[in-house]
Design an enzyme around this catalytic site. Sequence first.
Site, mmCIF file in Angstrom:
data_model
loop_
_atom_site.group_PDB
_atom_site.id
_atom_site.type_symbol
_atom_site.label_atom_id
_atom_site.label_comp_id
_atom_site.label_asym_id
_atom_site.label_seq_id
_atom_site.Cartn_x
_atom_site.Cartn_y
_atom_site.Cartn_z
ATOM 1 N N GLY A 97 6.623 4.425 -2.408
ATOM 2 C CA GLY A 97 7.751 5.162 -1.819
ATOM 3 C C GLY A 97 8.412 4.405 -0.684
ATOM 4 N N CYS A 129 10.159 2.314 14.220
ATOM 5 C CA CYS A 129 8.781 2.575 13.755
ATOM 6 C C CYS A 129 7.774 2.047 14.753
ATOM 7 C CB CYS A 129 8.497 1.859 12.433
ATOM 8 S SG CYS A 129 9.560 2.320 11.089
ATOM 9 N N VAL A 176 9.991 0.972 -0.043
ATOM 10 C CA VAL A 176 10.497 -0.122 -0.883
ATOM 11 C C VAL A 176 10.024 -1.487 -0.385
ATOM 12 C CG1 VAL A 176 12.604 -1.229 -1.734
ATOM 13 C CG2 VAL A 176 12.518 1.268 -1.508
ATOM 14 N N ALA A 177 10.110 -1.718 0.938
ATOM 15 C CA ALA A 177 9.743 -3.034 1.480
ATOM 16 C C ALA A 177 8.257 -3.307 1.284
ATOM 17 C CB ALA A 177 10.107 -3.113 2.954
ATOM 18 N N LEU A 197 0.791 -1.235 0.000
ATOM 19 C CA LEU A 197 0.000 0.000 0.000
ATOM 20 C C LEU A 197 0.823 1.286 0.000
ATOM 21 C CD1 LEU A 197 -2.575 -1.134 2.723
ATOM 22 C CD2 LEU A 197 -2.993 -0.930 0.276
ATOM 23 N N GLU A 225 3.414 13.136 9.671
ATOM 24 C CA GLU A 225 3.666 11.713 9.927
ATOM 25 C C GLU A 225 4.143 11.480 11.352
ATOM 26 O OE1 GLU A 225 3.608 9.009 7.283
ATOM 27 O OE2 GLU A 225 2.330 10.438 6.232
ATOM 28 N N HIS A 239 10.524 8.360 5.594
ATOM 29 C CA HIS A 239 10.475 9.096 6.865
ATOM 30 C C HIS A 239 11.910 9.389 7.285
ATOM 31 C CE1 HIS A 239 6.468 6.923 7.943
ATOM 32 N NE2 HIS A 239 6.192 8.157 7.610
HETATM 33 O O1 SUG Z 1 3.665 4.198 6.407
HETATM 34 N N1 SUG Z 1 4.049 0.743 5.922
HETATM 35 C C1 SUG Z 1 4.262 1.903 6.748
HETATM 36 C C2 SUG Z 1 5.594 1.803 7.441
HETATM 37 C C3 SUG Z 1 5.756 2.890 8.458
HETATM 38 C C4 SUG Z 1 7.122 2.903 9.048
HETATM 39 N N2 SUG Z 1 7.200 3.873 10.038
HETATM 40 C C5 SUG Z 1 8.265 4.649 10.300
HETATM 41 N N3 SUG Z 1 9.292 4.731 9.479
HETATM 42 N N4 SUG Z 1 8.248 5.372 11.345
HETATM 43 C C6 SUG Z 1 4.197 3.189 5.917
HETATM 44 O O2 SUG Z 1 4.687 3.168 4.773
HETATM 45 C C7 SUG Z 1 2.755 -0.732 4.518
HETATM 46 C C8 SUG Z 1 1.385 -1.347 4.475
HETATM 47 C C9 SUG Z 1 1.256 -2.406 3.424
HETATM 48 O O3 SUG Z 1 1.860 -2.298 2.358
HETATM 49 O O4 SUG Z 1 0.511 -3.390 3.672
HETATM 50 C C10 SUG Z 1 2.838 0.481 5.404
HETATM 51 O O5 SUG Z 1 1.872 1.154 5.635
#
Ligand code: SUG
Length: 448
Positions: free
Chosen positions: A24, A371, A26-27, A21, A174, A250
């Site tokens: 931006g 996170c 990558v994972a 979802l 954020e 972030h």
């Molecule tokens: O907002 N991933 C979150 C990860 C947030 C990481 N937080 C910090 N760096 N503080 C985001 O991108 C992925 C959800 C999905 O693909 O199922 C997601 O929302």
Amino acid sequence: MKSFEVNFDGLVGPTHNYGGLSFGNVASQSNSQQASNPREAALQGLEKMKALMDMGFVQGVLAPQERPDVAALRSLGFGGTDAQVIEKAAKEAMPLLVASCSASSMWVANAATVSPSADTADGRVHFTAANLNCKFHRSIEHPTTSRVLGAMFADPEHFAHHAALPAVAQFGDEGAANHTRFCRSYGEAGVEFFVYGRSAFDSRYPAPQKYPARQTLEASQAVARLHGLSDAGVVFAQQNPAVIDQGVFHNDVIAVGNGELLFHHQDAFLNTEHVLAELHGKLQARGAAFQSICVPRDQVAVEDAVRSYLFNSQLLSRADGSMLLIVPEECRSNTRVWQYLQSLTASGGPVREVKVFDLKQSMQNGGGPACLRLRVALKETELAAVNPGVIMTPALYGTLTRWVNTHYRDALRESDLADPQLLLECRTALDELTQILKLGAVYPFQIN
Ligand code: SUG
């Protein structure tokens, strides 16, 4: 008076899945459609909480959210019973159902920005829930986040809560992922460091070309105003747009700070020298000795930082004044990052030890150790005013582990999200959780 930095970790919710979802991130994008394991995810998070508690840190828990978010689907035009809403969304608009099922509230570094009482004009701890306006699946978090934070930090004598900023991209916020606080000790006035990705109202600021800059300067400034921070106690800095385009969505993916120390990548900020000089000057005026550790790009490339989440680590102060870095397993499996960490702890600097945690379930969605936690610096009297139900104890750890093992599935695929039973499972689990954590009614199904 004694003061503490308390880490409140997000408990992973029962619908944890890989929805792909977050453009931006990558994972999130590369693990899209894989089967997830919500039970393992929640247990991995609880392990980290327990380990910190066992090391003597004060550790708290932040509850997950009700998913699927049926109200969000109703607001998009799906009607009927809850089961029919889910069924229709699955048939007509699967991406919207996936978004409404996201367990993304686990990344509580994005829940809110928190200013400790020593920094604020009225001497209370201030919270502003983040609007997370950049992504639909995250923008639906803040109403419940506000209720949960309100139930944890209820005493108005010590705690002030602000609603999320206006829900437009110009005020994209954020939360603590783009906010760091430096200080000599947690109970003393410090300097709050706000890092933004772009300006929404001034076109002279550069912006990334490929991926969105989620945080705006104007949002950060609004939060600082709401919290009653003084000019002497804030520094605003722009994130390097080039690293946002490499997946640094972030600031906490490229820098982490605590106490008097900022640990950052060489390419993290624009105008780095100026930023560091301002931090140094403002901290010096507070009687603090600011230090920074810069990781050179020729030792750790931005790509390695993004893959390993080296900077999404928890930098913790120990009783003897030294610091401990909590990193994800992915740092150990990256040779360059691991070598860097060995040299860091051997260098005689403030970071003396590195501890590694397996957080793979969260990491696969781009969420590392930092996170998963929201830091709240509290004086002794303020800590005493926090709802005791959310402070981790050996007994609470045992109860939450049993709760997860009872209610969570060990595999979740996209097709499972269409099962209305999942909503019932989630509600049953959360109803029990509000009793365990003594939160009262905080979820839509409990209050509507
Ligand atoms: O907002 N991933 C979150 C990860 C947030 C990481 N937080 C910090 N760096 N503080 C985001 O991108 C992925 C959800 C999905 O693909 O199922 C997601 O929302």
